[in-house]
Design a protein around this motif. Sequence first.
Motif, PDB file in Angstrom:
ATOM      1  N   TYR A   1      12.207  63.727   0.305  1.00 30.16           N
ATOM      2  CA  TYR A   1      12.913  64.751  -0.478  1.00 30.16           C
ATOM      3  C   TYR A   1      12.182  65.047  -1.778  1.00 30.16           C
ATOM      4  N   ASP A   2      11.334  64.128  -2.226  1.00 27.42           N
ATOM      5  CA  ASP A   2      10.608  64.337  -3.490  1.00 27.42           C
ATOM      6  C   ASP A   2       9.500  65.377  -3.385  1.00 27.42           C
ATOM      7  N   GLY A   3       9.329  65.987  -2.201  1.00 33.86           N
ATOM      8  CA  GLY A   3       8.357  67.061  -2.024  1.00 33.86           C
ATOM      9  C   GLY A   3       6.959  66.592  -1.665  1.00 33.86           C
ATOM     10  N   THR A   4       6.807  65.315  -1.336  1.00 32.59           N
ATOM     11  CA  THR A   4       5.485  64.794  -1.002  1.00 32.59           C
ATOM     12  C   THR A   4       5.455  64.169   0.380  1.00 32.59           C
ATOM     13  N   ALA A   5       4.244  64.117   0.910  1.00 28.97           N
ATOM     14  CA  ALA A   5       3.948  63.301   2.087  1.00 28.97           C
ATOM     15  C   ALA A   5       2.882  62.309   1.650  1.00 28.97           C
TER      16      ALA A   5
ATOM     17  N   LEU B   1       0.565  66.910  10.417  1.00 32.36           N
ATOM     18  CA  LEU B   1       1.327  68.155  10.326  1.00 32.36           C
ATOM     19  C   LEU B   1       2.610  67.903   9.550  1.00 32.36           C
ATOM     20  N   CYS B   2       2.914  68.771   8.582  1.00 33.28           N
ATOM     21  CA  CYS B   2       4.096  68.607   7.733  1.00 33.28           C
ATOM     22  C   CYS B   2       4.936  69.890   7.737  1.00 33.28           C
ATOM     23  N   GLY B   3       6.261  69.729   7.671  1.00 30.86           N
ATOM     24  CA  GLY B   3       7.174  70.869   7.559  1.00 30.86           C
ATOM     25  C   GLY B   3       8.107  70.657   6.386  1.00 30.86           C
TER      26      GLY B   3
ATOM     27  N   GLN C   1       6.701  72.832  -2.394  1.00 29.48           N
ATOM     28  CA  GLN C   1       7.580  73.038  -3.541  1.00 29.48           C
ATOM     29  C   GLN C   1       9.010  72.555  -3.294  1.00 29.48           C
ATOM     30  N   ALA C   2       9.230  71.890  -2.192  1.00 33.38           N
ATOM     31  CA  ALA C   2      10.575  71.391  -1.857  1.00 33.38           C
ATOM     32  C   ALA C   2      10.429  70.195  -0.925  1.00 33.38           C
ATOM     33  N   SER C   3      11.557  69.691  -0.486  1.00 37.60           N
ATOM     34  CA  SER C   3      11.587  68.510   0.379  1.00 37.60           C
ATOM     35  C   SER C   3      10.670  68.674   1.592  1.00 37.60           C
ATOM     36  N   VAL C   4       9.875  67.629   1.876  1.00 36.76           N
ATOM     37  CA  VAL C   4       9.081  67.601   3.106  1.00 36.76           C
ATOM     38  C   VAL C   4       9.931  66.866   4.146  1.00 36.76           C
ATOM     39  N   ASN C   5      10.367  67.599   5.173  1.00 34.45           N
ATOM     40  CA  ASN C   5      11.388  67.098   6.101  1.00 34.45           C
ATOM     41  C   ASN C   5      10.846  66.451   7.366  1.00 34.45           C
ATOM     42  N   ALA C   6       9.618  66.818   7.757  1.00 38.08           N
ATOM     43  CA  ALA C   6       9.112  66.354   9.045  1.00 38.08           C
ATOM     44  C   ALA C   6       7.604  66.195   8.998  1.00 38.08           C
ATOM     45  N   ILE C   7       7.105  65.184   9.715  1.00 39.04           N
ATOM     46  CA  ILE C   7       5.673  64.936   9.816  1.00 39.04           C
ATOM     47  C   ILE C   7       5.338  64.521  11.235  1.00 39.04           C
TER      48      ILE C   7
END
Length: 305
Positions: free
Chosen positions: A79-83, A121-123, A103-109
């Motif tokens: 949720y901090d916007g990073t992977a 891959l990130c979403g 610029q927002a939560s990274v929800n999936a990798i």
Amino acid sequence: MTSNTLQFDTQHEDMIHDAQLDYYGKRLVTCSSDGSIRIFEVNNQQQKFVEALKSHTGPVWQVSWAHPKFGSVLASCSYDGTALIWKETGSGFAVIHKHDKHQASVNAIAWASHELGPVLLCGSSDGKISLVSFTETGTWEVQMIRSAHATGVNAVSWAPVIAADTQTNLVKQFATGGCDNNVKVWAYSEETKMYDVVQTLSGHSDWVRDVAFAPNTGLPRTYLASCSQDKNVYIWTRDAQSGSLDWKQQALSEPFPDVVWRVSWSLSGNVLAVSCGDNRVTLWKENVKGEWECISEANESGQKA
């Protein structure tokens, strides 16, 4: 057929969002809303705590092991916007790359198949997807794809690298699911050196929570599963022999009793696990008539329902 269930307290202080075994099934990594990642060794119905990783500053949504040919490498998103990409050293796991372009939560990798190299891959909730690649020159490169799903990306999944209709060229495709209720299939263009949308699959009436390509089973058919806030699971299929790019949509069953959060295929690619908000996991398999049947069901304690 009997199966043993190993159940233990992870010592997380909040909800667990993901749990993944490594390539050899010897290590389990979990992540939680408490902002931590915890790693365990699992063997012979026993578990041993290894390490807690606490570099994220918000809930951690997903974790993913890379193929062992790249070493003991782990990715996490938050949720901090990073992977974050972690690698095991002599003193434990350390962050070797911080991907902070969203610029927002990274929800999936999801890691690409090892044949495509170390590509993550990130979403994100900012509506973008990104690909983080480790290059031959020893640097990290990031490719951002804007407006993937205008209102946010919830799920990503790579297609099998060996397609049903070819045994020569490596397939570079992935699927994404978003808050626009759509599933999108993306393919790499050798001309533009970019991933472009080749198909938009519309059928869900609420947020798509997960997407999952099935491993290649040797059949001339590609399977893609999707699940949604609308309580439905769809199996999308494309036949290679027909030469058509169209995907056929098939509902797994009547709508499930609650939101469906995750779908996951067996390694053999012929059994689909469905995780529902009623704390039950069901297993589904296609019969000879092409219909999907529920072959097993388990409750939150791991017992058959």
